[in-house]
Design a protein around this motif. Structure first.
Motif, PDB file in Angstrom:
ATOM      1  N   SER A  84       0.836  -1.210   0.000  1.00 17.26           N
ATOM      2  CA  SER A  84       0.000   0.000   0.000  1.00 17.26           C
ATOM      3  C   SER A  84       0.867   1.256   0.000  1.00 17.26           C
ATOM      4  O   SER A  84       0.640   2.188  -0.787  1.00 17.26           O
ATOM      5  N   LEU A  85       1.860   1.294   0.882  1.00 12.71           N
ATOM      6  CA  LEU A  85       2.703   2.487   0.976  1.00 12.71           C
ATOM      7  C   LEU A  85       3.612   2.631  -0.242  1.00 12.71           C
ATOM      8  O   LEU A  85       3.937   3.752  -0.640  1.00 12.71           O
ATOM      9  N   LEU A  86       4.024   1.505  -0.829  1.00 11.15           N
ATOM     10  CA  LEU A  86       4.836   1.589  -2.049  1.00 11.15           C
ATOM     11  C   LEU A  86       4.037   2.237  -3.178  1.00 11.15           C
ATOM     12  O   LEU A  86       4.542   3.138  -3.874  1.00 11.15           O
ATOM     13  N   ILE A  87       2.784   1.787  -3.352  1.00 15.69           N
ATOM     14  CA  ILE A  87       1.940   2.385  -4.393  1.00 15.69           C
ATOM     15  C   ILE A  87       1.678   3.851  -4.074  1.00 15.69           C
ATOM     16  O   ILE A  87       1.706   4.716  -4.959  1.00 15.69           O
ATOM     17  N   LEU A  88       1.438   4.135  -2.790  1.00 15.37           N
ATOM     18  CA  LEU A  88       1.242   5.530  -2.376  1.00 15.37           C
ATOM     19  C   LEU A  88       2.473   6.370  -2.716  1.00 15.37           C
ATOM     20  O   LEU A  88       2.362   7.474  -3.264  1.00 15.37           O
ATOM     21  N   GLY A  89       3.651   5.837  -2.417  1.00 18.28           N
ATOM     22  CA  GLY A  89       4.890   6.562  -2.712  1.00 18.28           C
ATOM     23  C   GLY A  89       5.104   6.763  -4.200  1.00 18.28           C
ATOM     24  O   GLY A  89       5.528   7.837  -4.633  1.00 18.28           O
ATOM     25  N   ILE A  90       4.802   5.736  -4.996  1.00 19.24           N
ATOM     26  CA  ILE A  90       4.959   5.854  -6.454  1.00 19.24           C
ATOM     27  C   ILE A  90       4.062   6.960  -6.999  1.00 19.24           C
ATOM     28  O   ILE A  90       4.495   7.801  -7.801  1.00 19.24           O
ATOM     29  N   PHE A  91       2.796   6.966  -6.561  1.00 23.88           N
ATOM     30  CA  PHE A  91       1.880   7.999  -7.028  1.00 23.88           C
ATOM     31  C   PHE A  91       2.348   9.379  -6.583  1.00 23.88           C
ATOM     32  O   PHE A  91       2.290  10.341  -7.350  1.00 23.88           O
ATOM     33  N   ALA A  92       2.813   9.482  -5.339  1.00 23.95           N
ATOM     34  CA  ALA A  92       3.265  10.782  -4.829  1.00 23.95           C
ATOM     35  C   ALA A  92       4.451  11.289  -5.652  1.00 23.95           C
ATOM     36  O   ALA A  92       4.490  12.463  -6.045  1.00 23.95           O
ATOM     37  N   LEU A  93       5.428  10.414  -5.944  1.00 23.01           N
ATOM     38  CA  LEU A  93       6.600  10.841  -6.714  1.00 23.01           C
ATOM     39  C   LEU A  93       6.224  11.194  -8.150  1.00 23.01           C
ATOM     40  O   LEU A  93       6.782  12.136  -8.739  1.00 23.01           O
ATOM     41  N   LEU A 131      14.446  14.530  -2.019  1.00 21.17           N
ATOM     42  CA  LEU A 131      13.062  14.061  -2.223  1.00 21.17           C
ATOM     43  C   LEU A 131      12.788  12.740  -1.513  1.00 21.17           C
ATOM     44  O   LEU A 131      11.767  12.584  -0.823  1.00 21.17           O
ATOM     45  N   LEU A 132      13.707  11.767  -1.668  1.00 16.37           N
ATOM     46  CA  LEU A 132      13.470  10.453  -1.071  1.00 16.37           C
ATOM     47  C   LEU A 132      13.522  10.498   0.460  1.00 16.37           C
ATOM     48  O   LEU A 132      12.871   9.691   1.123  1.00 16.37           O
ATOM     49  N   TYR A 133      14.304  11.442   1.009  1.00 22.31           N
ATOM     50  CA  TYR A 133      14.320  11.582   2.473  1.00 22.31           C
ATOM     51  C   TYR A 133      12.939  11.995   2.991  1.00 22.31           C
ATOM     52  O   TYR A 133      12.423  11.427   3.959  1.00 22.31           O
ATOM     53  N   TYR A 134      12.366  13.007   2.323  1.00 21.36           N
ATOM     54  CA  TYR A 134      11.034  13.469   2.730  1.00 21.36           C
ATOM     55  C   TYR A 134       9.998  12.355   2.537  1.00 21.36           C
ATOM     56  O   TYR A 134       9.134  12.145   3.395  1.00 21.36           O
ATOM     57  N   ALA A 135      10.075  11.668   1.383  1.00 22.35           N
ATOM     58  CA  ALA A 135       9.107  10.597   1.105  1.00 22.35           C
ATOM     59  C   ALA A 135       9.241   9.466   2.131  1.00 22.35           C
ATOM     60  O   ALA A 135       8.226   8.918   2.602  1.00 22.35           O
ATOM     61  N   SER A 136      10.475   9.128   2.493  1.00 22.69           N
ATOM     62  CA  SER A 136      10.701   8.056   3.467  1.00 22.69           C
ATOM     63  C   SER A 136      10.116   8.426   4.821  1.00 22.69           C
ATOM     64  O   SER A 136       9.462   7.610   5.478  1.00 22.69           O
ATOM     65  N   PHE A 137      10.368   9.672   5.236  1.00 26.46           N
ATOM     66  CA  PHE A 137       9.835  10.133   6.536  1.00 26.46           C
ATOM     67  C   PHE A 137       8.308  10.055   6.545  1.00 26.46           C
ATOM     68  O   PHE A 137       7.696   9.545   7.496  1.00 26.46           O
ATOM     69  N   PHE A 138       7.692  10.523   5.461  1.00 22.17           N
ATOM     70  CA  PHE A 138       6.229  10.505   5.374  1.00 22.17           C
ATOM     71  C   PHE A 138       5.690   9.075   5.401  1.00 22.17           C
ATOM     72  O   PHE A 138       4.707   8.774   6.099  1.00 22.17           O
ATOM     73  N   LEU A 139       6.320   8.169   4.651  1.00 15.09           N
ATOM     74  CA  LEU A 139       5.831   6.786   4.582  1.00 15.09           C
ATOM     75  C   LEU A 139       5.973   6.076   5.929  1.00 15.09           C
ATOM     76  O   LEU A 139       5.087   5.302   6.324  1.00 15.09           O
ATOM     77  N   VAL A 140       7.076   6.317   6.628  1.00 12.65           N
ATOM     78  CA  VAL A 140       7.266   5.671   7.939  1.00 12.65           C
ATOM     79  C   VAL A 140       6.207   6.166   8.933  1.00 12.65           C
ATOM     80  O   VAL A 140       5.598   5.373   9.664  1.00 12.65           O
TER      81      VAL A 140
END
Length: 295
Positions: free
Chosen positions: A34-43, A265-274
């Motif tokens: 779920s979070l991977l798909i969420l991250g892909i869409f966000a990016l 970008l990936l730092y922010y995305a990682s923080f949000f996903l965690v």
């Protein structure tokens, strides 16, 4: 809360995950997907917005001048364009300069222009930059009505299509994210529900001897948060690998595409996903506890 109590909560949460190994794996997998798909869409949305903004800032109107227009009238046309509202800069591009630029674009095939001889079919033109993209359409409409203007060309259609695609991705992404979040909540709630059911006697005894609601809740909340944390970390690793691979390939084959750099970008995305993973895990646990334990 004493250190010993904290250790007890953490130990109970880890033991519960081990006891319900299969459901825990299912929960972690669901959270990760779920979070991977969420991250892909966000990016994707972030990159589409970035490209749209860059293209928008580079919107330029090219005004081609009718052949046979003398220098005085061309200069007068340039002055009229400069007076239009929203016009930031006007640059004249003569026929020779236009031919030189075209030869540069052709690169190794510029010898094709040799067949033209001394004839230069390209027109004189003005390149017009606007203060904001919203003013382009009205400016083009006014410029087209000026005397000695052959044609006006700009790339607003491309930008509008890009924004339309971004809007579709944004709406579709929100719908998909909500659906996946609900599915994740359902899986984690069921995992905690099984845990609660298997330990219902223990929980009842704890209530009888005066254990507080939060003393009973904490191990289950920690279990949900640990499941969410594990799933989100897995999603972060997969997302970083996937984005790195895709950006490297695009930079190698299409270097002109303005992709957002991996860092930060990936730092922010990682923080949000965690945070999202742990939040979904805690929420799933809370829903399950409230419904079945009534503590």
């Amino acid at each position: 809360m004493s250190l010993r109590t904290k250790e007890y909560f953490i130990r109970e949460a880890i033991l519960s995950i081990k006891r319900n190994r299969l459901m825990s794996v299912a929960s972690i997998s669901t959270v990760a997907i779920s979070l991977l798909i969420l991250g892909i869409f966000a990016l994707m949305i972030i990159n589409m917005n970035n490209m749209a903004n860059i293209l928008e800032s580079q919107v330029q109107v090219t005004v081609y001048i009718k052949d046979g227009t003398d220098k005085e009238k061309m200069a007068g046309l340039g002055e009229e364009i400069k007076k239009l509202p929203g016009v930031a800069q006007v640059d004249f591009v003569g026929k020779d300069e236009a031919l030189r630029r075209f030869a540069e674009q052709l690169g190794e095939r510029k010898e094709l222009l040799d067949s033209l001889g001394s004839n230069n079919p390209l027109p004189n033109a003005y390149e017009v930059r606007m203060d904001s993209p919203e003013q382009v359409k009205s400016a083009v409409s006014r410029i087209s009505q000026l005397e000695n203007v052959e044609e006006t060309v700009f790339g607003q259609e491309v930008i509008e299509q890009l924004f339309s695609l971004t809007r579709i991705l944004r709406v579709g992404g929100v719908v998909l994210i909500v659906f996946l979040a609900l599915a994740t909540l359902f899986i984690i709630s069921n995992t905690i529900r099984i845990t609660v059911f298997s330990r219902r006697k223990e929980v009842n005894i704890m209530k009888y001897v005066g254990a507080t609601d939060w003393f009973i809740r904490w191990p289950f909340l920690l279990e949900g948060m640990l499941l969410g944390l594990a799933g989100s970390l897995l999603a972060v690793v997969l997302l970083a690998w996937l984005y790195g691979m895709i950006t490297d390939q695009i930079h190698a084959s299409l270097p002109f595409l303005p992709l957002v750099p991996k860092t930060p970008l990936l730092y922010y995305a990682s923080f949000f996903l965690v945070i999202a993973g742990m939040g979904i895990g805690a929420l799933g646990s809370s829903i399950s506890l409230r419904k079945f334990l009534q503590v």
